[in-house]
Design an enzyme around this catalytic site. Structure first.
Site, PDB file in Angstrom:
ATOM      1  N   HIS A 247       0.851  -1.183   0.000  1.00 27.01           N
ATOM      2  CA  HIS A 247       0.000   0.000   0.000  1.00 27.01           C
ATOM      3  C   HIS A 247       0.888   1.234   0.000  1.00 27.01           C
ATOM      4  O   HIS A 247       1.971   1.230   0.591  1.00 27.01           O
ATOM      5  CB  HIS A 247      -0.924   0.002   1.231  1.00 27.01           C
ATOM      6  CG  HIS A 247      -2.040   0.982   1.135  1.00 27.01           C
ATOM      7  ND1 HIS A 247      -1.906   2.314   1.462  1.00 27.01           N
ATOM      8  CD2 HIS A 247      -3.338   0.826   0.731  1.00 27.01           C
ATOM      9  CE1 HIS A 247      -3.056   2.934   1.273  1.00 27.01           C
ATOM     10  NE2 HIS A 247      -3.945   2.062   0.826  1.00 27.01           N
ATOM     11  N   GLU A 307      -7.659  -4.658  -0.751  1.00 30.90           N
ATOM     12  CA  GLU A 307      -8.181  -5.446  -1.861  1.00 30.90           C
ATOM     13  C   GLU A 307      -8.044  -6.946  -1.632  1.00 30.90           C
ATOM     14  O   GLU A 307      -8.788  -7.737  -2.212  1.00 30.90           O
ATOM     15  CB  GLU A 307      -7.467  -5.039  -3.147  1.00 30.90           C
ATOM     16  CG  GLU A 307      -7.803  -3.607  -3.563  1.00 30.90           C
ATOM     17  CD  GLU A 307      -6.838  -3.055  -4.583  1.00 30.90           C
ATOM     18  OE1 GLU A 307      -5.717  -3.600  -4.695  1.00 30.90           O
ATOM     19  OE2 GLU A 307      -7.190  -2.081  -5.257  1.00 30.90           O
TER      20      GLU A 307
END
Length: 362
Positions: A247, A307
């Site tokens: 991320h 995700e």
């Protein structure tokens, strides 16, 4: 623009606005939305209450307004032209939302757009199967009604509850790319519909909101937990990335991944489909990927992001992977609208500078 700290590239990490909506702590892996930890909101609040917190209205009013928004959006469906015929859900959502007319009211427009996003995404799901859209029921919760409209059957309570937690969790997440796009448009004095359409365009990009579906493709390729380590090593050796890992902000595990993992555990305990098998496989792949990436990149922490478990959760509640990004937008639209309201209150234009690197003038 106020002073900020530069991150790894470009303007990433530069502060462009003060906000009361959400705070992303990448070092500690903490997400606060409207003064509440995301874990607490997912467990106790529900999507409509989070909408109320973001828009500055009560939860009952938020539920009523969003329900009305769904009803009014359904009336617009015959006037959408070929929008719902787009092959990709994000294209259909962008085209459909662009047909809406701004009403000039902050919270009212926010509820109308939030309701419309669910109706349009669900109608697109039905259109893919050459089936007619299903009218909304404003007495239902937003998550329950979205599943009912999209899948054509009344969802199990545990499915509706899991999606409700999902929508609440993804409702806002700091100054991400799509939110920044929405705020830039808002800062020009433009309307909320234009801001949300711009945000959908940003979310469509694979570097922002397009990875949940490929996570399932990855799990399908791995097949079983015992193959996870070998599969991950082979992918990394071939120079390919592991979906759902890493991320731009979080240096530790994304807190939203933990929220979704708990929801999947609850679905598995309720014997709802194959959630337990998928969860075991996802955990094995996550563990293998985390270990392999740590060996190869010891100075760059790469942990599971939102995700990774989004894919497993949305599959478990019955949504096809083609609908994952539109479903993300169904939740995030609440935050985009809140940022529009907040940005317009400042009355300031966002106008970043650029650095010229072209040839000098002749």
């Amino acid at each position: 623009m106020v002073d900020g700290t530069r991150a790894r590239s470009g303007l990433e990490g530069v502060v462009v606005a003060d906000t009361k909506l959400s705070d992303v702590d990448g070092e500690r892996g903490r997400l606060v939305i409207a003064g509440h930890d995301v874990e607490e909101l997912a467990r106790t609040a529900g999507f409509e209450r989070v909408c109320g917190l973001l828009w500055g209205i009560g939860p009952d009013e938020a539920k009523e307004r969003v329900g009305t928004g769904r009803t009014r959006a359904f009336e617009v469906l015959p006037r959408l032209g070929d929008a719902l015929g787009k092959p990709a859900g994000m294209d259909a959502l962008r085209a459909s939302l662009a047909h809406l007319v701004d009403g000039g009211e902050g919270a009212g427009d926010a509820a109308a757009l939030t309701g419309a996003a669910a109706v349009f995404a669900a109608a697109w799901l039905r259109a893919r199967e050459d089936r007619p859209p299903i009218p909304p029921d404003p007495s239902h919760g937003h998550a329950e009604d979205f599943l009912r409209m999209g899948l054509g059957v009344s969802p199990r309570p545990e499915h509706a509850g899991a999606l409700d937690a999902y929508l609440a969790t993804v409702s806002d997440h700091g100054m991400n790319a799509s939110t920044f796009a929405a705020r830039v448009v808002a800062s020009t004095g433009s309307d909320m519909v234009s801001s949300v359409v711009a945000a959908v365009g940003a979310l469509k990009g694979p570097l922002h909101g397009g990875a949940p579906g490929p996570v399932l493709d990855m799990l399908d390729s791995v097949g079983m937990p015992s193959r996870a380590a070998a599969w991950v090593d082979a992918e990394l050796d071939a120079g390919r990335r592991i979906m759902g890992m890493g991320h731009r902000v979080y240096r530790v595990r994304d807190p939203r991944a933990a929220v979704f993992e708990k929801q999947i555990e609850a679905l598995a305990a309720a014997s709802a489909g194959r959630a337990g098998e998928r969860l075991a496989l996802a955990r094995a792949v996550e563990h293998a990927a985390e270990e392999a990436l740590a060996r190869r990149h010891p100075d760059r922490p790469l942990k599971a992001n939102v995700e990774f478990f989004t894919a497993v959760l949305l599959e478990a509640v019955g949504l096809p992977r083609e609908a994952f990004s539109p479903t993300f937008a169904v939740g995030r639209v609440a935050g985009w609208c809140a940022h529009w309201i907040e940005q317009r209150a400042t009355g300031r234009l966002i106008r970043p500078a650029s650095r010229y690197v072209g040839p000098p003038a002749a």
